[in-house]
Design a protein around this motif. Structure first.
Motif, PDB file in Angstrom:
ATOM      1  N   LEU A  18       0.829  -1.206   0.000  1.00 11.96           N
ATOM      2  CA  LEU A  18       0.000   0.000   0.000  1.00 11.96           C
ATOM      3  C   LEU A  18       0.863   1.256   0.000  1.00 11.96           C
ATOM      4  N   ALA A  19       1.890   1.262   0.813  1.00 12.89           N
ATOM      5  CA  ALA A  19       2.775   2.431   0.875  1.00 12.89           C
ATOM      6  C   ALA A  19       3.427   2.697  -0.482  1.00 12.89           C
ATOM      7  N   GLU A  20       3.862   1.648  -1.150  1.00 18.79           N
ATOM      8  CA  GLU A  20       4.478   1.797  -2.459  1.00 18.79           C
ATOM      9  C   GLU A  20       3.474   2.318  -3.490  1.00 18.79           C
ATOM     10  N   LYS A  21       2.231   1.834  -3.407  1.00 14.78           N
ATOM     11  CA  LYS A  21       1.189   2.281  -4.331  1.00 14.78           C
ATOM     12  C   LYS A  21       0.877   3.767  -4.130  1.00 14.78           C
ATOM     13  N   PRO A  72      12.234   1.616   1.202  1.00  9.13           N
ATOM     14  CA  PRO A  72      11.104   1.580   2.140  1.00  9.13           C
ATOM     15  C   PRO A  72      11.428   0.846   3.437  1.00  9.13           C
ATOM     16  N   GLU A  73      10.847   1.349   4.509  1.00  7.84           N
ATOM     17  CA  GLU A  73      10.930   0.690   5.815  1.00  7.84           C
ATOM     18  C   GLU A  73       9.582   0.853   6.513  1.00  7.84           C
ATOM     19  N   VAL A  74       8.967  -0.263   6.882  1.00  8.29           N
ATOM     20  CA  VAL A  74       7.643  -0.251   7.518  1.00  8.29           C
ATOM     21  C   VAL A  74       7.787  -0.699   8.967  1.00  8.29           C
ATOM     22  N   LYS A  75       7.139   0.044   9.858  1.00  4.15           N
ATOM     23  CA  LYS A  75       7.190  -0.293  11.283  1.00  4.15           C
ATOM     24  C   LYS A  75       5.785  -0.243  11.870  1.00  4.15           C
ATOM     25  N   ILE A  76       5.357  -1.358  12.471  1.00  7.46           N
ATOM     26  CA  ILE A  76       4.069  -1.402  13.168  1.00  7.46           C
ATOM     27  C   ILE A  76       4.309  -1.075  14.637  1.00  7.46           C
ATOM     28  N   ILE A  77       3.642  -0.050  15.114  1.00  9.27           N
ATOM     29  CA  ILE A  77       3.840   0.422  16.490  1.00  9.27           C
ATOM     30  C   ILE A  77       2.835  -0.209  17.440  1.00  9.27           C
ATOM     31  N   TRP A 113      -0.693   4.087  14.255  1.00  8.68           N
ATOM     32  CA  TRP A 113      -0.625   2.639  14.500  1.00  8.68           C
ATOM     33  C   TRP A 113       0.603   2.041  13.820  1.00  8.68           C
ATOM     34  N   ALA A 114       0.936   2.588  12.655  1.00 13.89           N
ATOM     35  CA  ALA A 114       2.111   2.115  11.920  1.00 13.89           C
ATOM     36  C   ALA A 114       2.686   3.266  11.102  1.00 13.89           C
ATOM     37  N   GLN A 115       3.932   3.086  10.669  1.00 14.57           N
ATOM     38  CA  GLN A 115       4.597   4.116   9.875  1.00 14.57           C
ATOM     39  C   GLN A 115       5.370   3.475   8.721  1.00 14.57           C
ATOM     40  N   ASP A 146       1.530   6.712  -6.914  1.00 14.39           N
ATOM     41  CA  ASP A 146       0.349   7.363  -7.479  1.00 14.39           C
ATOM     42  C   ASP A 146       0.498   8.883  -7.553  1.00 14.39           C
ATOM     43  N   ASN A 147       1.507   9.433  -6.874  1.00 12.07           N
ATOM     44  CA  ASN A 147       1.729  10.880  -6.923  1.00 12.07           C
ATOM     45  C   ASN A 147       3.123  11.135  -7.492  1.00 12.07           C
ATOM     46  N   LEU A 148       3.180  11.257  -8.808  1.00 12.44           N
ATOM     47  CA  LEU A 148       4.472  11.399  -9.478  1.00 12.44           C
ATOM     48  C   LEU A 148       5.161  12.712  -9.126  1.00 12.44           C
ATOM     49  N   LEU A 149       4.361  13.762  -8.876  1.00  8.76           N
ATOM     50  CA  LEU A 149       4.957  15.064  -8.543  1.00  8.76           C
ATOM     51  C   LEU A 149       5.750  14.971  -7.244  1.00  8.76           C
ATOM     52  N   ALA A 150       5.103  14.422  -6.206  1.00  9.53           N
ATOM     53  CA  ALA A 150       5.794  14.286  -4.917  1.00  9.53           C
ATOM     54  C   ALA A 150       6.943  13.299  -5.027  1.00  9.53           C
ATOM     55  N   LEU A 151       6.758  12.258  -5.810  1.00 13.18           N
ATOM     56  CA  LEU A 151       7.788  11.235  -5.954  1.00 13.18           C
ATOM     57  C   LEU A 151       9.069  11.812  -6.543  1.00 13.18           C
ATOM     58  N   THR A 152       8.917  12.787  -7.429  1.00  6.63           N
ATOM     59  CA  THR A 152      10.090  13.355  -8.107  1.00  6.63           C
ATOM     60  C   THR A 152      10.641  14.604  -7.422  1.00  6.63           C
ATOM     61  N   THR A 153       9.856  15.249  -6.554  1.00 10.38           N
ATOM     62  CA  THR A 153      10.303  16.504  -5.941  1.00 10.38           C
ATOM     63  C   THR A 153      10.660  16.376  -4.459  1.00 10.38           C
ATOM     64  N   LYS A 154      10.168  15.355  -3.792  1.00 10.81           N
ATOM     65  CA  LYS A 154      10.426  15.202  -2.363  1.00 10.81           C
ATOM     66  C   LYS A 154      11.621  14.276  -2.121  1.00 10.81           C
ATOM     67  N   LYS A 155      12.431  14.650  -1.150  1.00 10.60           N
ATOM     68  CA  LYS A 155      13.623  13.856  -0.829  1.00 10.60           C
ATOM     69  C   LYS A 155      13.271  12.591  -0.052  1.00 10.60           C
ATOM     70  N   ARG A 156      12.390  12.746   0.922  1.00 14.99           N
ATOM     71  CA  ARG A 156      12.018  11.609   1.760  1.00 14.99           C
ATOM     72  C   ARG A 156      10.497  11.550   1.898  1.00 14.99           C
ATOM     73  N   THR A 157       9.990  10.358   2.220  1.00 15.81           N
ATOM     74  CA  THR A 157       8.548  10.164   2.383  1.00 15.81           C
ATOM     75  C   THR A 157       8.264   9.545   3.738  1.00 15.81           C
ATOM     76  N   PHE A 158       7.340  10.156   4.474  1.00 15.57           N
ATOM     77  CA  PHE A 158       6.904   9.637   5.769  1.00 15.57           C
ATOM     78  C   PHE A 158       5.393   9.391   5.713  1.00 15.57           C
ATOM     79  N   MET A 159       4.972   8.165   5.962  1.00 18.10           N
ATOM     80  CA  MET A 159       3.551   7.844   5.991  1.00 18.10           C
ATOM     81  C   MET A 159       3.155   7.406   7.397  1.00 18.10           C
ATOM     82  N   HIS A 160       2.035   7.939   7.865  1.00 22.18           N
ATOM     83  CA  HIS A 160       1.524   7.626   9.200  1.00 22.18           C
ATOM     84  C   HIS A 160       0.153   6.966   9.043  1.00 22.18           C
TER      85      HIS A 160
END
Length: 239
Positions: free
Chosen positions: A80-83, A122-127, A113-115, A87-101
């Protein structure tokens, strides 16, 4: 005049059973036989909603808040995180790092609950509680001999997840069994039950300084109350 506890429990059970005929999510209480019951969990489709993200901002990092329909496995989160990222090519090409909560629908606390973290790998961590732990809890017997279960809930505080089971003992008292997910340890709290228009009020047998108490509402939820804050949290029924 307050009704006897046995009548209160019967009324609450009848109300919940009546709700279950029209709402599949509402639990029904056992008939009081104290028999243990095993429930096989039904799979639920994993869906997600992006609550917020800063893809259009000038921030060099991409922060995304995602709401999940249920707890996911590590493999599901990675996919899901990879998808979401692709899905956002603009952010994918302009942002250095990605953080998902990731947060789970119906969970009252605001902590993630997870990040997922991309820098760029990619690195996934379930809290909180894992999907496997949740399935194990749901599949476990809901009562021990001599116990009539009034309700079950998951309280998923990061690092302190527990299953809470309220039950009526053979002597007529109400107790809540707290089972810690991390190590399997348990403890029991004793409560005094009384009737409210909205459900069954459970106060600590030994009064606490914050005026805190629980209410099992007529939909089977466990409400957390205090004299100062009112109803500050509600857990949805497990079954």
């Amino acid at each position: 005049m307050k009704a006897p506890l046995g009548i209160l429990v019967t009324v609450l059970a009848a109300t919940l059973i009546g709700c279950s005929s029209t709402q599949q999510s509402a639990p029904s209480l056992p008939p009081g036989s104290g028999q243990s019951t095993t429930v096989t969990p039904k799979p639920k489709l994993l869906t997600h909603t992006i609550v917020s993200d800063n893809a259009d901002s000038k921030d060099p990092d991409w922060d995304i808040d995602v709401l999940l329909s249920r707890r996911a496995t590590v493999n599901e989160l990675e996919a899901l995180a990879e998808k979401i990222r692709k899905d956002n090519l603009l952010a994918l090409t302009t942002k250095k790092r990605t953080f998902m909560h990731f947060r789970v629908e119906g969970e009252p606390h605001s902590a993630a609950w997870a990040q997922a973290y991309f820098a760029p790998e990619p690195e996934v961590k379930i809290i909180g509680m894992t999907r496997q732990q949740e399935e194990s809890i749901v599949a476990a017997p809901k009562a021990k001999p001599g116990q009539e279960v009034l309700g079950e809930w998951i309280y998923d505080l990061p690092g302190m997840a527990e299953k809470m089971t309220a039950y009526l003992t053979a002597s007529g008292s109400v107790k809540i069994r707290h089972e810690m997910v991390s190590d399997g340890s348990t403890y029991t709290s004793k409560h005094i039950a009384s009737e409210l228009p909205t459900g069954l009020k459970l106060e600590d047998e030994e009064p606490n300084s914050f005026g805190e108490y629980f209410v099992i509402n007529k939909q089977g939820g466990l409400e957390f109350w205090s004299n100062e804050s009112g109803n500050w949290q509600t857990l949805q029924p497990l079954r």
